[in-house]
Design an enzyme around this catalytic site. Structure first.
Site, short mmCIF file in Angstrom:
data_model
loop_
_atom_site.label_atom_id
_atom_site.label_comp_id
_atom_site.label_asym_id
_atom_site.label_seq_id
_atom_site.Cartn_x
_atom_site.Cartn_y
_atom_site.Cartn_z
N LYS A 18 0.85 -1.20 0.00
CA LYS A 18 0.00 0.00 0.00
C LYS A 18 0.89 1.24 0.00
O LYS A 18 1.89 1.29 0.73
CB LYS A 18 -0.88 -0.04 1.25
CG LYS A 18 -1.96 1.03 1.32
CD LYS A 18 -2.77 0.85 2.61
CE LYS A 18 -3.90 1.85 2.75
NZ LYS A 18 -4.63 1.66 4.03
N SER A 23 -9.45 1.68 3.14
CA SER A 23 -8.58 2.43 2.26
C SER A 23 -7.56 1.57 1.50
O SER A 23 -6.99 2.04 0.52
CB SER A 23 -7.85 3.50 3.06
OG SER A 23 -7.02 2.90 4.03
N SER A 67 -9.54 -0.69 7.38
CA SER A 67 -9.00 -0.46 6.04
C SER A 67 -8.36 -1.67 5.36
O SER A 67 -8.06 -1.63 4.17
CB SER A 67 -7.98 0.68 6.08
OG SER A 67 -8.65 1.91 6.15
#
Lengths: 93, 474, 463
Positions: free
Chosen positions: C61, C136, C160
Site C-alpha cells: 500500500k 482504504s 482499512s
C-alpha cells in the site's frame, strides 16, 4: 460550527479556505460534531481515558550514535528549494 | 521603581542535555557541524517514522528534577504540543504536560540579603527545533539541532527583583555544570531563558503577566526585566491598563518590543503521544538517579565557608567553577593554606591564566604544584616575590616549582655565615650610612637592605638578614 | 512454506514466468488500476535471493515506505516523494526473500472506505469494475483478488484492511496492536492503526504474519509476540439490529454463523453494550491524531510546494490547501477542533473514556467466548461516487470494524459467500495475541469454503 470558529480552527491547522470550501466544510463539520455529541449520552464518570493502546512500559533507546542509513543529501534533494546545504523558505518582511 | 509596587518574576529555562544523540533518534547531538548533516528521516519528520526515547536524556531529566527537590513521577509520559513552525519538522513538538518527570520542587540561591528559595513548578523533557537564519527575503533552515534533547525547568513567579533573577540564573547554571547535565552556556544557545514578569500594588498579588524572550545571557535577562519593570510601573502610574503579551528583548536598542498579544496566542492542543509508551521507573532507575547526585554548588559554598574559614565572597569565587572548587579542595588536602590558596588563585594565577589565555584545566599548574609553591614560601625557601617568578617559569617550562627553584638556583639564602659575611661586606663599603643609622637615621636602613639584596642576588631570606643587620648595627 | 507460496517461488527470477506475470498484470490493470507504481525489477536488489520467499512478488500500500519506491499516500501532497527508507514490515519480508513489485492505490492518507479518495487514480473492484474495491487498502485488496500477487500489505486504522478484503473476496488480517511494527507506516491515527495482510489463503496470511510480527526497536509501541493460544470451542456472534445490514450481507452473515456451527463450534449470541458509541469515539480519536500526524506536510522539507509564497505561513497554508484533498481537510479540521482547549473534555477525553468502556466490554466477553464473529460492513462493494453511500454514511458504516482498532484486538476477514455476483466476508476476532485462534477457525472454514475467484482470474501460467 459557525464560520468564525471554522476559520479559527482552519488557521490553527494552517488550512486555507475559500468561501465555497468553507461553506461545504462547515456543513460537513457540523454534521460530524452533531454525531460526536452522541457520546454525551453515555455515562463515563467512572472511566479512566485510554490514552495509549497496548504498550510495554519503559522502552528506551541507548544513547549511542546510530549509523547513518539514509544519506542526508538524499533527503535534502527532496526539498522544493535549496541553497547550499540549507533548506530555503521565502521570508519577505 | 517606586516602593508602591511589588514585582513577580517567573522563569522558563531550557537546557540542552549532555547526551551523544538526539532526544528521539540516533543522530549526533553536536554543535558546529556542516548544516543538515546530522539528520535522518526521524528528525526530519518524514512520513512513517517514529520517535525512540533517549535513555540518557530520561536519566538526566530525573537527576535535575531530583536535584531541584521535585516530586519524581512514577509514570511519566510524553505529549504532542501542536503548533506550526518552519524549523520544527513535525509541526508538533514532543514534550511533556500532564505528567512531567518532576513537579513541585524548589531551589535555594544566595543573594546579598541572604539565601532565598524559589519554587519549581515542573521539570519536563522535550525536543529542540532546528535553526533558521534570515537572509534578505529568504530564510535558511538547518535541521542539525532539530530533535536535540532539551529539559525545561519552569519556576513559580517567586523572584522579586531583576537582580535576584540574574543571581538565580547564575546559581542555576552552576548547578547544571556541577551535575554535568549541560554546559549551561546561554551565548551558545545551550541554555535559554524566557521570563514572565508582572507588577502590582504591594499586597495585591500577581498582576498582568508579560512574557519576555530573546535574552541570551543572565545579564540581559536582568536588563530586560528591569526595563519591563520600569515600563509597567510607568503605565500603572499613568493609570493605563497592562496587556497580557509576549515581548522580545532588543539588545541593540536596550528595550523590549511586542511580539504577540494574548489574542494571537497559540492553542497548543496537547494530547498524549501515542507513539511512546508511558515510562514507569523502577527502583533500579531511582537508585541510579540517587547515585548520580553530587554536592550542589550552594551546599558546597556554605561548607567551604565553614570548613576553610573563607568569607562569603571568597567562597563565592572559589565555588563558581566546579574545576576550581575541586582544585582548591585538592590543594587544601595536600596541605595548602586555604587563605593563601584563595589569594594566589584569585590574583596571580588568574592574571597568568588571562595572559596566557588558558583555563585552569589546561594550564600546567596542578593543585599539587600550587601547594608546592606555597610550601616553598612558607618554609622560607623562596620569598613571595621570587615565588611569582617561579610561577611564571611553571607556566613557561611546565616544570614543578621545586625543580625550577633548584635548576635556576632561586632558593633563598638563610645560612647565618653567608648572611653575616654579606652584612659585613656591605657595612664596610658604606661606612657613612652605617654612621648615620647609628646616629638615629633609621630611614637609611632601607638603603642597606637594598644593597644587601643586590649583594645576594635577591635571594637572602629577609627575616634572618634583618636580624643579623640589627645585631651588627647594635 | 505453504503450497501457494511454493507455487509463486522464483517467479521473478524465471524469465518466462516473469514475462507471463507482466502480461497478466497488464491485462488486469487496464481494468482495475490497483497499482500506482509498478516495477518488476527495481525491488530485486533489496530482497534476499536465498530467502525462503525468494522471487515471490508482493504489493505494498502506498502509505508504507519502501526505499526507492514512491510514497505518495494517494495524495497530491506527496505525489513525487521517493522514500529514502523502508518500513520494518517491508524489510522483514525482503529479508525473507520476497520482492516488492509495486505500490498500491489507497484513499488519500488512508482516509476513506472506497479508494475513491485517492487523488491520483481510480481503483475498481475485480468482481465488478463499476464498483469500488473498498478502502482504504483498496489497491492491495484488488491486486490480490485478481491474482497479480499472492499477498499485499495494507494498513488498518478502522477497517482499512478488512473491509476491502471483504469487498474483494479475500482474507485480510489486522493484527493485535503492537504485534507488528508501525515503523514506515505513514501515520494517520497512531494509537489505532496496524499494518495488515491481504491474501487469498489462510496459510499465506499466516506465513506472512509470522515474518512481519514481533518487537521492533524502531517502534517503541511494538511488543514482543507471545501467542495467546488455547483451543477455540465457543464463538460469540454479535447480535445485529434488524435493518442494520443490507439483505445480502445479512444473509451472508447468517450463513457464516451456520457454517461455524457445522464445523462443530458452539455459537452463542453476544452483545457489546457500548457498540452505539464506537463510531463517534473512533472518529474523534482518529481525527485528533490525524490533525497532528499530517501537520508535518507543509511544503518545506519535501512534498508539494506552491508556485509562489511570500513567507513561511503562506507557504505552509498554500501547500496544504493545494496538496490535500477535501476528505483530508475535513478530518484535519475536525481533529484540530476536538483538541482545542475548551472542547477537549467534551470530545477527545470523552472518546478515550469510551475506548476504555469498549475494552472492558471485550474483556468481559472473552471470559465467556474464545472468539467472536461479526459483520464487516453493512453493504457489499458499492458503486463509485456517492449514489449508494455518501461520505458520512460510509463513516457510520465503520461501526463493526473500528471496534477492533479501539480495543487493539486482532481481527481477520474471511470470505463468506458470493451474493448477487459480489463477495461478502465476515470477520473473526480474538483476545490480544490470539491470531492463532483466528487462523485455526479460518483454516477449517477454508477447507469447505475457499476464497472465491472473480472472472478472468487465471493462474494457470504459474504451474
Amino acid at each position: 460550527m459557525d464560520t468564525k470558529e471554522l476559520y479559527h480552527t482552519a488557521s490553527l491547522a494552517r488550512l486555507e479556505l475559500d468561501e465555497k470550501e468553507a461553506e461545504k466544510l462547515s456543513r460537513e463539520v457540523s454534521q460530524m460534531l452533531e454525531y460526536f455529541n452522541h457520546m454525551l449520552e453515555l455515562d463515563v464518570s467512572n472511566l479512566e481515558p485510554t490514552t495509549h493502546a497496548l504498550m510495554k512500559n519503559n522502552r528506551l533507546r541507548r544513547d549511542v550514535v546510530a549509523e547513518q542509513t539514509v544519506d542526508p543529501d538524499e533527503m535534502l534533494e527532496n526539498a522544493p528549494d535549496l541553497e547550499d546545504r540549507f533548506v530555503l523558505i521565502p521570508n519577505v518582511l | 521603581m517606586s516602593n508602591k509596587y511589588e514585582t513577580f518574576i517567573g522563569l522558563e529555562i531550557h537546557i540542552h542535555l549532555e547526551a551523544n544523540t538526539k532526544m528521539f533518534c540516533g543522530c549526533k547531538a553536536q554543535y558546529g557541524d556542516e548544516p543538515n548533516t546530522n539528520i535522518c528521516p526521524v528528525c526530519m519528520g518524514y512520513p512513517g517514522v517514529l520517535p525512540m526515547v533517549n535513555e540518557k536524556a530520561m536519566e538526566l531529566g530525573y537527576k535535575v528534577a531530583r536535584a531541584l527537590n521535585c516530586k519524581l513521577s512514577k509514570n511519566t509520559f510524553f505529549e504532542r504540543k501542536n503548533y506550526f513552525y518552519p524549523d520544527m519538522p513535525k509541526n508538533y513538538q514532543i514534550s511533556q504536560f500532564e505528567e512531567p518527570v518532576g513537579v513541585d520542587g524548589w531551589m535555594d540561591f544566595d543573594t546579598p540579603e541572604g539565601t532565598k528559595k524559589i519554587r519549581i513548578h515542573d521539570v519536563h523533557l522535550e525536543e529542540d527545533a532546528g535553526k533558521m537564519i534570515h537572509a534578505g527575503d529568504m530564510s535558511l533552515c538547518d535541521y542539525n539541532r532539530a530533535g536535540y534533547p532539551l529539559l525545561e525547568i519552569v519556576t513559580e513567579p517567586d523572584i522579586k527583583t531583576p537582580e535576584d533573577t540574574e543571581l538565580f540564573l547564575r546559581n542555576f547554571q552552576r548547578m547544571v555544570r556541577y551535575m554535568g547535565v549541560s554546559d549551561g552556556n546561554m551565548d551558545e544557545g545551550s541554555m535559554k531563558c524566557d521570563a514572565n514578569i508582572s507588577i502590582n500594588l504591594v499586597g495585591k498579588g500577581l498582576g498582568t503577566k508579560v512574557e519576555l524572550k530573546n535574552m541570551n545571557s543572565p545579564r540581559f535577562v536582568r536588563k530586560g526585566l528591569s526595563y519591563e519593570e520600569e515600563r509597567q510601573a510607568d503605565m500603572l502610574d499613568q493609570g493605563k491598563a497592562l496587556t497580557q503579551e509576549t515581548r522580545l528583548w532588543n539588545e541593540n536598542r536596550d528595550q523590549t518590543e511586542v511580539m504577540r498579544t494574548k489574542e494571537e496566542a497559540e492553542d497548543y492542543r496537547y494530547f498524549p503521544e501515542p507513539d511512546l509508551p508511558i515510562f514507569r521507573p523502577d527502583q533500579t532507575f531511582f537508585d541510579l538517579v540517587e547515585s548520580g547526585l553530587v554536592e550542589l554548588p550552594l551546599t558546597r559554598k556554605h561548607r567551604m565557608m565553614e570548613e576553610y574559614k573563607l568569607s562569603a565572597d571568597q567562597a563565592e569565587y572559589i565555588h563558581d567553577d566546579l574545576y576550581l572548587a575541586d582544585y582548591f579542595e585538592e590543594a587544601v588536602k595536600l596541605g595548602g593554606d586555604s587563605v593563601q590558596l584563595f589569594a594566589w588563585l584569585s590574583s596571580d594565577v588568574k592574571k597568568l591564566l588571562n595572559r596566557e589565555n588558558l583555563s585552569l584545566q589546561d594550564s600546567p599548574l596542578t593543585a599539587s604544584w600550587l601547594t608546592e609553591l606555597l610550601e616553598l614560601i612558607s618554609s622560607e625557601a623562596i620569598s613571595g616575590k621570587i615565588a611569582k617568578k617561579v610561577l611564571d617559569f611553571v607556566f613557561s617550562d611546565k616544570k614543578s616549582p621545586k625543580t625550577i627553584v633548584e635548576e635556576k638556583g632561586m632558593s633563598q639564602v638563610s645560612d647565618p655565615a653567608v648572611l653575616t659575611a654579606a652584612v659585613d661586606k656591605v657595612m664596610a663599603a658604606n661606612p657613612d650610612v652605617v654612621e648615620a643609622i647609628k646616629g638615629g637615621d633609621n630611614k637609611q636602613r632601607g638603603f642597606l637592605m637594598g644593597q644587601l639584596m643586590k649583594e645576594t642576588g635577591g635571594k637572602a631570606a629577609p627575616v634572618p638578614l634583618q636580624k643579623i643587620l640589627a645585631e651588627k648595627l647594635g | 512454506m505453504n503450497k501457494e507460496l511454493e507455487l509463486w517461488k522464483g517467479v521473478l527470477s524465471d524469465g518466462t514466468k516473469k514475462s507471463k506475470l507482466e502480461k497478466y498484470i497488464k491485462g488486469w490493470e487496464e481494468k482495475i488500476g490497483s497499482f500506482l507504481e509498478i516495477d518488476l525489477n527495481r525491488g530485486a536488489y533489496d530482497s534476499n535471493e536465498s530467502g525462503a520467499l525468494a522471487g515471490i512478488p508482493f504489493g505494498v500500500k502506498d502509505n508504507i515506505a519502501v526505499k526507492g519506491f514512491k510514497l505518495t499516500c494517494g495524495s497530491k501532497m506527496l505525489q513525487t516523494l521517493v522514500s529514502p527508507y523502508s518500513a520494518t514490515v517491508v524489510s522483514r519480508l525482503q529479508q525473507a526473500g520476497a520482492q516488492v513489485i509495486g505500490k498500491t492505490n489507497l484513499d488519500e492518507f488512508g482516509m476513506g472506505s472506497s479508494t475513491d479518495n485517492s487523488a491520483l487514480q481510480q481503483t475498481n473492484n475485480p468482481w465488478d469494475t463499476e464498483r469500488v474495491a473498498g478502502g482504504s487498502s483498496g489497491g492491495s485488496a484488488a491486486c490480490v483478488a485478481a491474482g497479480l500477487v499472492p499477498f499485499a500489505l495494507g494498513t488498518d486504522t478502522g477497517g482499512s484492511v478488512r473491509q476491502p478484503a471483504s469487498f474483494c473476496g479475500i482474507y485480510g488480517l489486522k493484527p493485535t496492536y503492537g504485534a507488528a511494527s508501525r515503523y514506515g507506516l505513514t501515520a494517520y491515527a497512531s494509537s489505532l492503526e496496524t499494518p495488515g495482510i491481504l491474501a487469498r489463503t489462510v496459510a499465506t496470511t499466516k506465513d506472512v504474519f509470522d515474518i512481519i510480527k514481533g518487537e521492533d526497536e524502531r517502534d517503541q509501541s511494538s511488543l514482543s509476540y507471545e501467542a495467546e493460544g488455547g483451543q477455540v470451542k465457543t464463538i460469540g456472534y454479535l447480535k445485529i439490529e434488524e435493518g442494520a445490514l443490507n439483505a445480502d450481507v445479512e444473509a451472508s452473515y447468517k450463513s457464516s454463523i451456520k457454517r461455524l456451527e457445522d464445523l462443530e463450534y458452539t455459537l452463542v449470541e453476544v452483545e457489546l453494550p457500548t457498540m452505539d458509541y464506537v463510531v463517534p469515539a473512533y472518529y474523534t480519536i482518529a481525527m485528533a491524531e490525524a490533525s497532528a500526524n499530517l501537520a508535518r506536510f507543509n511544503g518545506i522539507r519535501y512534498g508539494y510546494a506552491p508556485f509562489m509564497a511570500e513567507n513561511p505561513n503562506e507557504l505552509m497554508k498554500k501547500s496544504r490547501h493545494e496538496g490535500f484533498g477535501d476528505e483530508v481537510k475535513l478530518r484535519i479540521l475536525l481533529g484540530t477542533y476536538v483538541l482545542r482547549s475548551g472542547f477537549q473534555d467534551q470530545f477527545y477525553v470523552r472518546s478515550q473514556k469510551i475506548r476504555t468502556a469498549i475494552r472492558n466490554d471485550f474483556e468481559k466477553l472473552f471470559t465467556k467466548v474464545d472468539s467472536l464473529v461479526m459483520p464487516i460492513f453493512p453493504t457489499a462493494a458499492f458503486h463509485h461516487g456517492s449514489s449508494d453511500l455518501d461520505s458520512f454514511q460510509q463513516k457510520v458504516a465503520d461501526k463493526y470494524t473500528c471496534v477492533a482498532n479501539l480495543a487493539g484486538l486482532p481481527a481477520l476477514t474471511i470470505p463468506s459467500s458470493v451474493e448477487n455476483g459480489l463477495p461478502v466476508g465476515v470477520q473473526l476476532m480474538a483476545p490480544y495475541f490470539g491470531e492463532d485462534r483466528l487462523f485455526e477457525i479460518a483454516v477449517k472454514a477454508e477447507e469447505k469454503y475457499p476464497a472465491p475467484q472473480p472472472e478472468d482470474f487465471d493462474l494457470e501460467w504459474l504451474s
